[in-house]
Structure formats: C-alpha cells, structure tokens
Design an enzyme around this catalytic site. Structure first.
Site, PDB file in Angstrom:
ATOM      1  N   SER A 145       0.848  -1.246   0.136  1.00  0.00           N
ATOM      2  CA  SER A 145       0.017  -0.120   0.129  1.00  0.00           C
ATOM      3  C   SER A 145       0.746   1.322   0.000  1.00  0.00           C
ATOM      4  CB  SER A 145      -1.058   0.291   1.322  1.00  0.00           C
ATOM      5  OG  SER A 145      -1.565   1.339   1.383  1.00  0.00           O
ATOM      6  N   TYR A 158      -2.405  -0.209   9.935  1.00  0.00           N
ATOM      7  CA  TYR A 158      -2.637  -0.791   8.889  1.00  0.00           C
ATOM      8  C   TYR A 158      -1.473  -0.605   7.785  1.00  0.00           C
ATOM      9  CZ  TYR A 158      -4.125  -1.638   3.727  1.00  0.00           C
ATOM     10  OH  TYR A 158      -4.274  -2.199   2.516  1.00  0.00           O
TER      11      TYR A 158
END
Length: 256
Positions: A145, A158
């Site tokens: 990500s 995250y």
C-alpha cells in the site's frame, strides 16, 4: 485475450470483490485457471460465474485467513487439489483495514489486523513455495500500500502491516529466487471502482489532487500490473515493489 498466462494456475486471496476480483478476472482472461478465495461464498460464486461466462476457468474455495498457520495450510492444500495439483502463481491480496488512532487501538484489533495482513500471507507463502520449487518455479505477488511509505492520519496500524509485507517481499525474493520462485509486490494508491455517473466525489479523491494522474485509480489498473508480474515478461524482476498509485508517493504533489 492474449493468453499470457495460458496453462498457468493461480490462487488469489481476497478475490470476491474489488482489487482481488479484478486480478482474478484478469488472470482468467489471460488463460489462467484461477482459484477465487474469500469468506463470502455468495460473492465468490458470482465472481466465478462471471469468469466462466466470459470463457475463463475459475473455481471458488472458501477460506477465512485469520492468521493461523492451519488456515493458510488448509487453503493451500484445497486450492492445489482444485487446480490439478499445483499453484503457479500466488497473489497475497486479502487484508483488513480498521483505522482507529494509536491510543484507541486495543490488543484484539492489533492482533487481528496483523493476523490477516501479515501472518496469513506469511504462512500461506510458506505452504505454497515448497511445491512450487518442486514443480520448477512459480510467482508470488504481494499487495502492499502507498501508505506504507507516506504517513497518513489514523493509518499507523494498517500501514505498519503493509510495511512488513514490503519487507517480506524483498526477503522472500532473496530466499526463494535461487529456487526458481520470483517474489514481487504491488503498492496500490487510492483505488476505487468506477463511480456511477452523477455521484458525489469520494473522500479519497482529495488525496489524488495534484498528482500526475490527477485522480483515483481503478482495480483494473492493479490487475494489469499483476498480470505483468505473473507472466514471463517480468522474468528478470525480483524483489521489487511496483507503485500503481498515480504518482502519489514518487512525485511531489502540487496542491490545487
């Protein structure tokens, strides 16, 4: 259909929707036999039905990758059985994204996010690679990500898991590359399905203002990169992270 993945088999985790679904559909369109995997059997069946209707080969294998080694090993075994005994390409896509602040993150949430985002792909890869090497090689594609390298508010938990995934990508490339297994990652930016005409802008679109792309990407953009990494065209690519983020992390963003 160019059939760049003809006669290949693939397991795509978390592929009952969004990016994972797009990757599974793209792989099948290129000739691969794909195992669609996830927790939702209804959505999984719909994805498989769509692939088959387009002339592709796909099967659904339900799995709840909670981070336990047993769950990962079980999925590997069942997927191999469906795919005729081998997995040529593994895409570690399944993940969860709760976004509490650091002080508001309890231990249960922390363990769950690391279980799904880090432990599950770790043990799934461990379960898949030995058979890949025995068969002569294979490909692992991890999903990272953009916020693993560019901090955003409420993203600590995250983003740290995706940072771990990117580190694992490089470490696995060093470990498994000499055995014939290529390992790379894709780092998506703000990715959204195409919005219905006339709908209000998504909050994520604000993050893409001033980037070279100027807007959000679609799941298909990530799928195209996955097809390239899975195929022979990227045979000399090892241990890299392919940014599919519209330039968000690599280029200075000019505020409008």
């Amino acid at each position: 259909m160019t059939e760049r993945l003809r006669n290949k088999t693939a397991l795509v985790t978390g592929s009952t929707s969004n990016i994972g679904q797009a990757i599974a559909e793209a792989f099948a369109a290129e000739g691969a036999h794909v195992v669609v995997s996830g927790r939702n059997e209804r959505r999984g069946a719909q994805v498989v039905e769509g692939i088959r209707a387009s002339g592709g080969r796909a099967d659904f294998v339900a799995a709840d990758l909670d981070g336990s080694a047993d769950a990962s090993r079980d999925l590997a075994e069942r997927a191999r059985a469906v795919l005729g005994g081998r997995i040529d390409v593994l895409v570690n896509n399944a993940g969860v994204y709760p976004a509490p602040d650091t002080a508001g993150t309890d231990e249960e949430t922390f363990d769950r996010v690391y279980g799904v985002n880090v432990k599950a792909p770790f043990f799934l890869t461990a379960a898949v690679v030995p058979a890949m090497t025995e068969a002569g090689g294979g490909v692992i594609i991890n999903l990272g990500s953009w916020i693993a390298r560019l901090g955003v508010p409420l993203g600590s938990l995250y983003s740290s898991t995706k940072g771990a995934v990117e580190t694992l990508t490089r470490a696995w490339a060093a470990e498994f590359g000499p055995l014939g297994v290529r390992v790379n990652a894709i780092s998506p930016g703000v990715i959204l399905p195409p919005a219905p005409e006339g709908s209000d802008p998504h909050p994520g679109e604000v993050m893409m203002k001033g980037t070279p792309a100027g807007g959000v990407g679609t799941p298909a953009a990530v799928a195209h990169a996955a097809v390239w990494l899975a195929g022979d065209e990227s045979a000399f690519v090892h241990g890299t992270v392919v940014d599919v983020d519209g330039g968000r992390t690599g280029v200075a963003v000019i505020a409008a």
